[in-house]
Scaffold this motif. Structure first.
Motif, PDB file in Angstrom:
ATOM      1  N   ALA A 111       0.945  -1.297   0.038  1.00 26.60           N
ATOM      2  CA  ALA A 111       0.012   0.049  -0.116  1.00 26.60           C
ATOM      3  C   ALA A 111       0.924   1.269   0.013  1.00 26.60           C
ATOM      4  O   ALA A 111       1.745   1.547   1.046  1.00 26.60           O
ATOM      5  N   ALA A 112       0.957   1.755  -1.320  1.00 22.69           N
ATOM      6  CA  ALA A 112       1.907   3.022  -1.456  1.00 22.69           C
ATOM      7  C   ALA A 112       1.289   4.107  -1.674  1.00 22.69           C
ATOM      8  O   ALA A 112       0.112   4.191  -2.387  1.00 22.69           O
ATOM      9  N   GLY A 113       1.603   5.397  -1.385  1.00 20.87           N
ATOM     10  CA  GLY A 113       1.213   6.620  -1.842  1.00 20.87           C
ATOM     11  C   GLY A 113      -0.234   6.624  -1.398  1.00 20.87           C
ATOM     12  O   GLY A 113      -0.497   6.530  -0.162  1.00 20.87           O
ATOM     13  N   ALA A 114      -0.924   7.011  -2.028  1.00 23.46           N
ATOM     14  CA  ALA A 114      -2.478   7.335  -1.910  1.00 23.46           C
ATOM     15  C   ALA A 114      -3.051   5.811  -1.256  1.00 23.46           C
ATOM     16  O   ALA A 114      -4.106   5.833  -0.884  1.00 23.46           O
ATOM     17  N   GLY A 115      -2.656   4.793  -1.955  1.00 19.16           N
ATOM     18  CA  GLY A 115      -2.943   3.602  -1.493  1.00 19.16           C
ATOM     19  C   GLY A 115      -2.844   3.322  -0.019  1.00 19.16           C
ATOM     20  O   GLY A 115      -3.804   2.887   0.738  1.00 19.16           O
ATOM     21  N   ALA A 116      -1.691   3.886   0.798  1.00 18.85           N
ATOM     22  CA  ALA A 116      -1.627   3.796   1.997  1.00 18.85           C
ATOM     23  C   ALA A 116      -2.747   4.831   2.811  1.00 18.85           C
ATOM     24  O   ALA A 116      -3.198   4.411   3.853  1.00 18.85           O
ATOM     25  N   SER A 117      -2.840   5.962   1.930  1.00 23.24           N
ATOM     26  CA  SER A 117      -3.763   6.920   2.785  1.00 23.24           C
ATOM     27  C   SER A 117      -5.202   6.270   2.766  1.00 23.24           C
ATOM     28  O   SER A 117      -6.012   6.501   3.710  1.00 23.24           O
ATOM     29  N   ILE A 118      -5.669   5.774   1.584  1.00 25.65           N
ATOM     30  CA  ILE A 118      -6.921   5.013   1.465  1.00 25.65           C
ATOM     31  C   ILE A 118      -6.888   3.909   2.684  1.00 25.65           C
ATOM     32  O   ILE A 118      -8.216   3.985   3.201  1.00 25.65           O
ATOM     33  N   ALA A 119      -5.993   3.394   2.797  1.00 22.98           N
ATOM     34  CA  ALA A 119      -6.314   2.356   3.943  1.00 22.98           C
ATOM     35  C   ALA A 119      -6.443   2.985   5.107  1.00 22.98           C
ATOM     36  O   ALA A 119      -7.404   2.369   6.087  1.00 22.98           O
ATOM     37  N   LEU A 120      -5.390   3.954   5.471  1.00 16.55           N
ATOM     38  CA  LEU A 120      -5.789   4.629   6.836  1.00 16.55           C
ATOM     39  C   LEU A 120      -7.044   5.103   6.948  1.00 16.55           C
ATOM     40  O   LEU A 120      -7.548   5.672   7.943  1.00 16.55           O
ATOM     41  N   ALA A 121      -7.764   5.532   5.957  1.00 12.49           N
ATOM     42  CA  ALA A 121      -8.942   6.349   6.015  1.00 12.49           C
ATOM     43  C   ALA A 121     -10.313   5.313   6.368  1.00 12.49           C
ATOM     44  O   ALA A 121     -11.174   5.679   6.628  1.00 12.49           O
ATOM     45  N   CYS A 122      -9.727   4.027   6.307  1.00 13.51           N
ATOM     46  CA  CYS A 122     -10.965   3.051   6.487  1.00 13.51           C
ATOM     47  C   CYS A 122     -10.956   2.795   7.968  1.00 13.51           C
ATOM     48  O   CYS A 122     -10.142   3.206   8.703  1.00 13.51           O
ATOM     49  N   ASP A 123     -12.281   2.186   8.572  1.00  9.58           N
ATOM     50  CA  ASP A 123     -12.439   2.289   9.962  1.00  9.58           C
ATOM     51  C   ASP A 123     -11.423   1.060  10.658  1.00  9.58           C
ATOM     52  O   ASP A 123     -11.086   1.231  11.789  1.00  9.58           O
ATOM     53  N   VAL A 125      -8.491  -1.667   9.527  1.00 10.36           N
ATOM     54  CA  VAL A 125      -7.500  -1.971   8.514  1.00 10.36           C
ATOM     55  C   VAL A 125      -6.766  -3.574   9.131  1.00 10.36           C
ATOM     56  O   VAL A 125      -6.372  -3.762   9.972  1.00 10.36           O
ATOM     57  N   ILE A 126      -7.122  -4.412   8.143  1.00  8.25           N
ATOM     58  CA  ILE A 126      -6.491  -5.986   8.355  1.00  8.25           C
ATOM     59  C   ILE A 126      -5.414  -6.122   7.338  1.00  8.25           C
ATOM     60  O   ILE A 126      -5.803  -5.933   6.096  1.00  8.25           O
ATOM     61  N   SER A 127      -4.476  -6.510   7.705  1.00  6.99           N
ATOM     62  CA  SER A 127      -3.350  -6.651   6.519  1.00  6.99           C
ATOM     63  C   SER A 127      -2.770  -8.193   6.458  1.00  6.99           C
ATOM     64  O   SER A 127      -2.637  -8.537   7.289  1.00  6.99           O
ATOM     65  N   ALA A 128      -2.354  -8.551   5.019  1.00 13.13           N
ATOM     66  CA  ALA A 128      -1.549  -9.649   5.039  1.00 13.13           C
ATOM     67  C   ALA A 128      -0.122  -9.341   5.388  1.00 13.13           C
ATOM     68  O   ALA A 128       0.327  -8.267   5.599  1.00 13.13           O
ATOM     69  N   ARG A 129       0.230 -10.621   6.242  1.00 16.16           N
ATOM     70  CA  ARG A 129       1.745 -10.299   6.682  1.00 16.16           C
ATOM     71  C   ARG A 129       2.699 -10.055   5.683  1.00 16.16           C
ATOM     72  O   ARG A 129       3.621  -9.414   6.227  1.00 16.16           O
ATOM     73  N   SER A 130       2.549 -10.281   4.252  1.00 15.64           N
ATOM     74  CA  SER A 130       3.523  -9.949   3.394  1.00 15.64           C
ATOM     75  C   SER A 130       3.644  -8.272   3.106  1.00 15.64           C
ATOM     76  O   SER A 130       4.298  -7.708   2.479  1.00 15.64           O
ATOM     77  N   ALA A 131       2.481  -7.706   3.493  1.00 13.79           N
ATOM     78  CA  ALA A 131       2.172  -6.378   3.062  1.00 13.79           C
ATOM     79  C   ALA A 131       3.087  -5.301   3.548  1.00 13.79           C
ATOM     80  O   ALA A 131       3.642  -5.555   4.721  1.00 13.79           O
ATOM     81  N   LYS A 132       3.302  -4.278   2.919  1.00 10.82           N
ATOM     82  CA  LYS A 132       4.111  -3.219   3.476  1.00 10.82           C
ATOM     83  C   LYS A 132       3.369  -1.824   3.128  1.00 10.82           C
ATOM     84  O   LYS A 132       2.729  -1.586   2.066  1.00 10.82           O
ATOM     85  N   PHE A 133       3.438  -0.730   4.004  1.00 10.84           N
ATOM     86  CA  PHE A 133       3.079   0.480   3.845  1.00 10.84           C
ATOM     87  C   PHE A 133       4.136   1.518   3.527  1.00 10.84           C
ATOM     88  O   PHE A 133       5.218   1.524   4.240  1.00 10.84           O
ATOM     89  N   VAL A 134       3.927   2.293   2.293  1.00 14.79           N
ATOM     90  CA  VAL A 134       4.937   3.212   2.002  1.00 14.79           C
ATOM     91  C   VAL A 134       4.597   4.546   1.645  1.00 14.79           C
ATOM     92  O   VAL A 134       3.633   4.754   0.900  1.00 14.79           O
ATOM     93  N   GLN A 135       5.401   5.609   2.576  1.00 16.44           N
ATOM     94  CA  GLN A 135       4.626   6.920   2.011  1.00 16.44           C
ATOM     95  C   GLN A 135       5.741   7.404   1.137  1.00 16.44           C
ATOM     96  O   GLN A 135       6.921   8.032   1.495  1.00 16.44           O
ATOM     97  N   VAL A 136       5.397   7.237  -0.262  1.00 20.60           N
ATOM     98  CA  VAL A 136       6.398   7.564  -1.326  1.00 20.60           C
ATOM     99  C   VAL A 136       6.472   8.696  -1.682  1.00 20.60           C
ATOM    100  O   VAL A 136       7.282   9.486  -2.761  1.00 20.60           O
ATOM    101  N   PHE A 137       5.704   9.560  -1.254  1.00 27.55           N
ATOM    102  CA  PHE A 137       5.439  11.017  -1.840  1.00 27.55           C
ATOM    103  C   PHE A 137       6.568  11.787  -1.599  1.00 27.55           C
ATOM    104  O   PHE A 137       7.184  12.366  -2.757  1.00 27.55           O
ATOM    105  N   CYS A 138       7.491  11.638  -0.620  1.00 30.16           N
ATOM    106  CA  CYS A 138       8.523  12.437  -0.501  1.00 30.16           C
ATOM    107  C   CYS A 138       9.732  12.135  -1.646  1.00 30.16           C
ATOM    108  O   CYS A 138      10.707  13.000  -1.841  1.00 30.16           O
TER     109      CYS A 138
END
Length: 263
Positions: A111-123, A125-138
């Motif tokens: 979940a990168a960029g807006a994908g990470a932000s969309i996840a955080l907007a949800c009530d 969040v359940i994640s697969a163990r292999s998933a990663k969150f990346v704030q790539v905007f910078c």
């Protein structure tokens, strides 16, 4: 409606919106924005949808914006990214966070960029163990949009939010769980079973009351105490007159399972 970049289905009171451009890690192009908008409208307005699950197809949840959809070179006229945010991403985040029913995000991969932000907007969040969150905007000279600067510090606190946003480091699902950014982290093959089991449970609950809980919690960081207390009073007054409250009390007294209708 026949979709090409997403799938959307309703089963047992649960709407399932799946981002479906796996070849691009489900990054958003104009068509996907349009199709998600249609699905979200149904999820919001369809009384048969009592809970919404958002997930992705393939090895990624969502890589944010498809940069090839608005690619620029040094000789091009600079794009108005603010217009894109206001037209597409801001309405999506508002839709998720103000929807009067629970929204679960099942993060199946990166979940990168807006994908990470969309996840955080949800009530929840359940994640697969292999998933990663990346704030790539910078990495491309931008800021976390799609509510990123709002939800990230609320989920993690300011120091960790700044570190992730300024460095763009990958955050593993297990670390996100330890830091309290997500609700749960499960083995990849169990993700959808876990998310759908939770969604089906929530779909049987007093969703009018759940919507009020969501509204109050989302606003609690911004409201002064006296205003929050007044909102609690107003919502308790309204919910005390609901069919679900009467059903919940009756079921408790009669020692049976309640049959909530979301009214």
């Amino acid at each position: 409606m026949n979709f090409e970049t997403i799938t959307y289905e309703l089963t047992k009171g649960v709407g399932i919106l799946t981002l479906n451009r796996p070849e691009t890690l489900n990054s958003f192009n104009s068509q996907m924005h349009d199709e998600v908008r249609v699905a979200m409208k149904d999820a919001r307005n369809n009384s048969k949808v009592r809970c919404l699950v958002i997930t992705g197809n393939g090895r990624g949840f969502c890589a944010g914006q498809d940069l090839s959809d608005r690619a620029v070179t040094a000789s091009d006229t600079a794009p108005d990214l603010g217009d894109s945010v206001e037209k597409n991403y801001n309405p999506l985040i508002r839709n998720i966070m103000t929807m009067e029913k629970p929204v679960i995000c099942a993060v199946n991969g990166v979940a990168a960029g807006a994908g990470a932000s969309i996840a955080l907007a949800c009530d929840i969040v359940i994640s697969a163990r292999s998933a990663k969150f990346v704030q790539v905007f910078c990495k491309i000279g931008l800021i976390p949009d799609s509510g990123g600067t709002f939800n990230l510090p609320r989920a993690l606190g300011l120091p960790r939010a700044k570190g992730l946003a300024l460095l763009g480091d990958k955050l593993s699902a297990e670390q996100a769980l330890q830091w309290g950014m997500i609700w749960d982290c499960v083995d990849d093959e169990l993700l959808m079973d876990k998310a759908l089991t939770m969604a089906r449970y929530l779909a049987t609950q007093p969703t009018k009351g759940l919507a009020s809980i969501k509204t109050l919690l989302n606003g609690s960081f911004s409201n002064p105490l006296h205003h929050q207390l007044e909102l609690e009073r107003e919502m308790m007054q309204t919910l005390g007159q609901s069919d679900d409250y009467r059903e919940g009390v009756s079921a408790f007294k009669e020692k049976r399972l309640p049959d909530f209708m979301g009214q």
